[in-house]
Design a protein around this motif. Structure first.
Motif, PDB file in Angstrom:
ATOM      1  N   VAL A   1       0.836  -1.202   0.000  1.00  0.00           N
ATOM      2  CA  VAL A   1       0.000   0.000   0.000  1.00  0.00           C
ATOM      3  C   VAL A   1       0.874   1.258   0.000  1.00  0.00           C
ATOM      4  O   VAL A   1       0.580   2.236  -0.697  1.00  0.00           O
ATOM      5  CB  VAL A   1      -0.938   0.013   1.223  1.00  0.00           C
ATOM      6  CG1 VAL A   1      -1.708   1.337   1.300  1.00  0.00           C
ATOM      7  CG2 VAL A   1      -1.916  -1.154   1.148  1.00  0.00           C
ATOM      8  N   ALA A   2       1.961   1.240   0.773  1.00  0.00           N
ATOM      9  CA  ALA A   2       2.875   2.382   0.803  1.00  0.00           C
ATOM     10  C   ALA A   2       3.505   2.604  -0.566  1.00  0.00           C
ATOM     11  O   ALA A   2       3.622   3.739  -1.043  1.00  0.00           O
ATOM     12  CB  ALA A   2       3.964   2.153   1.852  1.00  0.00           C
ATOM     13  N   VAL A   3       3.891   1.512  -1.221  1.00  0.00           N
ATOM     14  CA  VAL A   3       4.498   1.598  -2.546  1.00  0.00           C
ATOM     15  C   VAL A   3       3.481   2.090  -3.571  1.00  0.00           C
ATOM     16  O   VAL A   3       3.748   3.010  -4.355  1.00  0.00           O
ATOM     17  CB  VAL A   3       5.064   0.222  -2.974  1.00  0.00           C
ATOM     18  CG1 VAL A   3       5.502   0.267  -4.432  1.00  0.00           C
ATOM     19  CG2 VAL A   3       6.249  -0.162  -2.091  1.00  0.00           C
ATOM     20  N   GLY A   4       2.295   1.479  -3.595  1.00  0.00           N
ATOM     21  CA  GLY A   4       1.265   1.865  -4.555  1.00  0.00           C
ATOM     22  C   GLY A   4       0.805   3.302  -4.371  1.00  0.00           C
ATOM     23  O   GLY A   4       0.626   4.040  -5.343  1.00  0.00           O
ATOM     24  N   SER A   5       0.625   3.727  -3.129  1.00  0.00           N
ATOM     25  CA  SER A   5       0.192   5.097  -2.853  1.00  0.00           C
ATOM     26  C   SER A   5       1.292   6.090  -3.209  1.00  0.00           C
ATOM     27  O   SER A   5       1.011   7.202  -3.675  1.00  0.00           O
ATOM     28  CB  SER A   5      -0.183   5.240  -1.375  1.00  0.00           C
ATOM     29  OG  SER A   5      -1.250   4.372  -1.044  1.00  0.00           O
ATOM     30  N   GLY A   6       2.553   5.691  -2.983  1.00  0.00           N
ATOM     31  CA  GLY A   6       3.669   6.550  -3.363  1.00  0.00           C
ATOM     32  C   GLY A   6       3.695   6.805  -4.865  1.00  0.00           C
ATOM     33  O   GLY A   6       3.912   7.928  -5.320  1.00  0.00           O
ATOM     34  N   LEU A   7       3.451   5.758  -5.644  1.00  0.00           N
ATOM     35  CA  LEU A   7       3.420   5.906  -7.096  1.00  0.00           C
ATOM     36  C   LEU A   7       2.233   6.758  -7.551  1.00  0.00           C
ATOM     37  O   LEU A   7       2.347   7.546  -8.500  1.00  0.00           O
ATOM     38  CB  LEU A   7       3.367   4.530  -7.760  1.00  0.00           C
ATOM     39  CG  LEU A   7       4.695   3.762  -7.795  1.00  0.00           C
ATOM     40  CD1 LEU A   7       4.476   2.326  -8.230  1.00  0.00           C
ATOM     41  CD2 LEU A   7       5.693   4.453  -8.714  1.00  0.00           C
ATOM     42  N   ALA A   8       1.088   6.594  -6.880  1.00  0.00           N
ATOM     43  CA  ALA A   8      -0.078   7.403  -7.228  1.00  0.00           C
ATOM     44  C   ALA A   8       0.190   8.880  -6.957  1.00  0.00           C
ATOM     45  O   ALA A   8      -0.194   9.759  -7.743  1.00  0.00           O
ATOM     46  CB  ALA A   8      -1.299   6.930  -6.428  1.00  0.00           C
ATOM     47  N   PHE A   9       0.854   9.165  -5.852  1.00  0.00           N
ATOM     48  CA  PHE A   9       1.218  10.542  -5.527  1.00  0.00           C
ATOM     49  C   PHE A   9       2.185  11.093  -6.569  1.00  0.00           C
ATOM     50  O   PHE A   9       2.093  12.252  -6.995  1.00  0.00           O
ATOM     51  CB  PHE A   9       1.843  10.592  -4.133  1.00  0.00           C
ATOM     52  CG  PHE A   9       2.350  11.951  -3.754  1.00  0.00           C
ATOM     53  CD1 PHE A   9       1.472  12.968  -3.447  1.00  0.00           C
ATOM     54  CD2 PHE A   9       3.709  12.206  -3.716  1.00  0.00           C
ATOM     55  CE1 PHE A   9       1.934  14.236  -3.105  1.00  0.00           C
ATOM     56  CE2 PHE A   9       4.189  13.457  -3.375  1.00  0.00           C
ATOM     57  CZ  PHE A   9       3.293  14.473  -3.066  1.00  0.00           C
ATOM     58  N   VAL A  10       3.129  10.243  -6.989  1.00  0.00           N
ATOM     59  CA  VAL A  10       4.090  10.621  -8.018  1.00  0.00           C
ATOM     60  C   VAL A  10       3.375  11.084  -9.283  1.00  0.00           C
ATOM     61  O   VAL A  10       3.708  12.109  -9.875  1.00  0.00           O
ATOM     62  CB  VAL A  10       5.002   9.413  -8.356  1.00  0.00           C
ATOM     63  CG1 VAL A  10       5.637   9.577  -9.726  1.00  0.00           C
ATOM     64  CG2 VAL A  10       6.080   9.273  -7.309  1.00  0.00           C
ATOM     65  N   PHE A  11       2.394  10.319  -9.692  1.00  0.00           N
ATOM     66  CA  PHE A  11       1.661  10.652 -10.922  1.00  0.00           C
ATOM     67  C   PHE A  11       0.978  12.004 -10.809  1.00  0.00           C
ATOM     68  O   PHE A  11       1.072  12.852 -11.706  1.00  0.00           O
ATOM     69  CB  PHE A  11       0.638   9.559 -11.229  1.00  0.00           C
ATOM     70  CG  PHE A  11      -0.303   9.913 -12.335  1.00  0.00           C
ATOM     71  CD1 PHE A  11       0.169  10.106 -13.621  1.00  0.00           C
ATOM     72  CD2 PHE A  11      -1.661  10.081 -12.085  1.00  0.00           C
ATOM     73  CE1 PHE A  11      -0.699  10.449 -14.663  1.00  0.00           C
ATOM     74  CE2 PHE A  11      -2.531  10.417 -13.109  1.00  0.00           C
ATOM     75  CZ  PHE A  11      -2.051  10.606 -14.405  1.00  0.00           C
ATOM     76  N   GLY A  12       0.290  12.225  -9.700  1.00  0.00           N
ATOM     77  CA  GLY A  12      -0.437  13.481  -9.518  1.00  0.00           C
ATOM     78  C   GLY A  12       0.465  14.703  -9.504  1.00  0.00           C
ATOM     79  O   GLY A  12       0.186  15.705 -10.176  1.00  0.00           O
ATOM     80  N   THR A  13       1.569  14.623  -8.777  1.00  0.00           N
ATOM     81  CA  THR A  13       2.474  15.773  -8.699  1.00  0.00           C
ATOM     82  C   THR A  13       3.182  16.030 -10.019  1.00  0.00           C
ATOM     83  O   THR A  13       3.469  17.169 -10.378  1.00  0.00           O
ATOM     84  CB  THR A  13       3.534  15.559  -7.596  1.00  0.00           C
ATOM     85  OG1 THR A  13       4.186  14.312  -7.799  1.00  0.00           O
ATOM     86  CG2 THR A  13       2.917  15.592  -6.225  1.00  0.00           C
ATOM     87  N   SER A  14       3.458  14.957 -10.754  1.00  0.00           N
ATOM     88  CA  SER A  14       4.205  15.104 -12.000  1.00  0.00           C
ATOM     89  C   SER A  14       3.428  15.875 -13.057  1.00  0.00           C
ATOM     90  O   SER A  14       4.027  16.588 -13.870  1.00  0.00           O
ATOM     91  CB  SER A  14       4.575  13.724 -12.549  1.00  0.00           C
ATOM     92  OG  SER A  14       5.422  13.048 -11.655  1.00  0.00           O
ATOM     93  N   VAL A  15       2.108  15.735 -13.062  1.00  0.00           N
ATOM     94  CA  VAL A  15       1.297  16.485 -14.025  1.00  0.00           C
ATOM     95  C   VAL A  15       1.518  17.983 -13.836  1.00  0.00           C
ATOM     96  O   VAL A  15       1.724  18.738 -14.792  1.00  0.00           O
ATOM     97  CB  VAL A  15      -0.200  16.143 -13.858  1.00  0.00           C
ATOM     98  CG1 VAL A  15      -1.051  17.050 -14.746  1.00  0.00           C
ATOM     99  CG2 VAL A  15      -0.453  14.680 -14.205  1.00  0.00           C
ATOM    100  N   ILE A  16       1.508  18.410 -12.580  1.00  0.00           N
ATOM    101  CA  ILE A  16       1.695  19.831 -12.263  1.00  0.00           C
ATOM    102  C   ILE A  16       3.099  20.287 -12.641  1.00  0.00           C
ATOM    103  O   ILE A  16       3.295  21.280 -13.341  1.00  0.00           O
ATOM    104  CB  ILE A  16       1.465  20.071 -10.761  1.00  0.00           C
ATOM    105  CG1 ILE A  16       0.065  19.596 -10.350  1.00  0.00           C
ATOM    106  CG2 ILE A  16       1.655  21.547 -10.421  1.00  0.00           C
ATOM    107  CD1 ILE A  16      -0.114  19.456  -8.844  1.00  0.00           C
ATOM    108  N   GLY A  17       4.088  19.533 -12.188  1.00  0.00           N
ATOM    109  CA  GLY A  17       5.475  19.928 -12.408  1.00  0.00           C
ATOM    110  C   GLY A  17       5.897  19.892 -13.861  1.00  0.00           C
ATOM    111  O   GLY A  17       6.661  20.744 -14.323  1.00  0.00           O
ATOM    112  N   ALA A  18       5.412  18.908 -14.616  1.00  0.00           N
ATOM    113  CA  ALA A  18       5.799  18.788 -16.025  1.00  0.00           C
ATOM    114  C   ALA A  18       5.358  20.025 -16.812  1.00  0.00           C
ATOM    115  O   ALA A  18       6.096  20.532 -17.668  1.00  0.00           O
ATOM    116  CB  ALA A  18       5.188  17.529 -16.632  1.00  0.00           C
TER     117      ALA A  18
END
Length: 329
Positions: A49-66
């Motif tokens: 769950v920690a790994v999966g949630s970490g990746l989900a957070f990665v996706f969300g933040t990357s949209v903004i930063g990209a």
């Protein structure tokens, strides 16, 4: 009082932590999962769950930063395209490894141990580079060795380097395996690889890293979500905060000099490694103060480094206004 199944105070905590991670993400070109995943492990979530949630957070933040990095012209699309293919291939392998370890009951210990070693090794390397006067010479030597591998087809990168597509793909696959295993977008590895291995300017490496993280984060989230290993309320709370922090971090990359950027980056990695080590030792030996120490390290460092980035940026802005000229790396 609860909202979306979480205590309202816990939601506030995750929103605040997301704000700090957003600043760090925009600044370093990393999704922040190298802190989010250990933080969720520290709080008590199971490894998948920690790994999966970490990746989900990665996706969300990357949209903004990209989008922000694109506006500043800090993206190498050719490098991102080839590296992303390798990342996706590696993530699939890494994900299978995690669920295999979870079935054996050893996922938490193995993932934590790998985190400690990897974050510490990369952090020490970057810190040495940031504090060494001849760091440009050392960086050039590494890049020269990589660029000497001429297996066609070749691709031209920002900064003038020409790198074999096969080298980029193999490196991307290796980082992808770690991404799938550790729940990270791979930014804390992508950034030094592009700077030291491919000779890409740091600001461009940060922007390119964000674009690749967006792709790998989306794929990793999809894979873990199929096994219900993504904690949506936690991810949503983190993203609310990071949406604001990312804008601050991206703008700061244009104000802070390269040596300071590398120093902050190294400090974050070493703190993340130390926090995970404390949590692992606490679980193995049952020493409660170590678990408290891990919490203080993981969240305290985020506060300190984010604050330092904002403070340094404000000081640079004041200097620029007094001199009347923009500051560059």
């Amino acid at each position: 009082m609860e909202l979306l199944g979480l205590d309202i105070l816990l939601i506030g905590f995750f929103v605040g932590f997301g704000l700090l991670i957003g600043v760090l993400f925009g600044f370093f070109g990393m999704g922040g999962s190298f802190l989010v995943t250990p933080a969720l492990l520290v709080v008590g979530y199971p490894a998948p769950v920690a790994v999966g949630s970490g990746l989900a957070f990665v996706f969300g933040t990357s949209v903004i930063g990209a989008l922000r990095h694109r506006d500043h012209g800090q993206v190498s699309y050719a490098l991102a395209a080839v590296m992303s293919l390798g990342l996706l291939f590696g993530i699939e392998i890494g994900t299978r490894i995690v669920f295999l370890l979870a079935g054996l009951g050893s996922a938490d210990v193995v993932i934590s141990a790998v985190y400690v070693g990897l974050l510490s090794a990369v952090g020490l390397f970057v810190l040495r580079d940031a504090r060494t006067a001849d760091s440009d010479v050392e960086t050039g030597r590494v890049a020269t060795g990589v660029l000497a591998i001429e297996l066609p087809p070749m691709v031209s990168l920002s900064g003038g380097a020409t790198v074999s597509v096969w080298v980029i793909f193999v490196v991307g696959s290796g980082i992808g395996v770690l991404s799938g295993c550790l729940g990270v977008g791979g930014g804390f590895l992508l950034l030094p690889v592009m700077v030291y291995g491919f000779g890409v300017p740091t600001a461009v490496a940060a922007g390119t890293s964000v674009l690749q993280i967006l792709i790998s984060g989306a794929f990793g989230t999809f894979v873990y979500a199929q096994s219900n290993a993504v904690e949506i309320p936690v991810v949503a709370a983190l993203l609310v905060g990071s949406a604001f922090g990312a804008r601050i971090g991206v703008s700061a990359t244009r104000l802070v000099n390269e040596a300071d950027l590398k120093g902050y980056f190294a400090g974050m990695l070493l703190a993340g490694g130390a926090a995970t080590a404390c949590k692992l030792a606490s679980d193995v030996y049952g020493v409660e103060p170590l678990e408290t120490g891990s919490v203080v390290l993981i969240f305290g460092t985020a506060v300190l480094v984010s604050g330092a980035i904002v403070r340094t940026s404000i000081a640079a802005l004041r200097t620029n206004r007094q001199s009347g000229s923009p500051r560059t790396h």
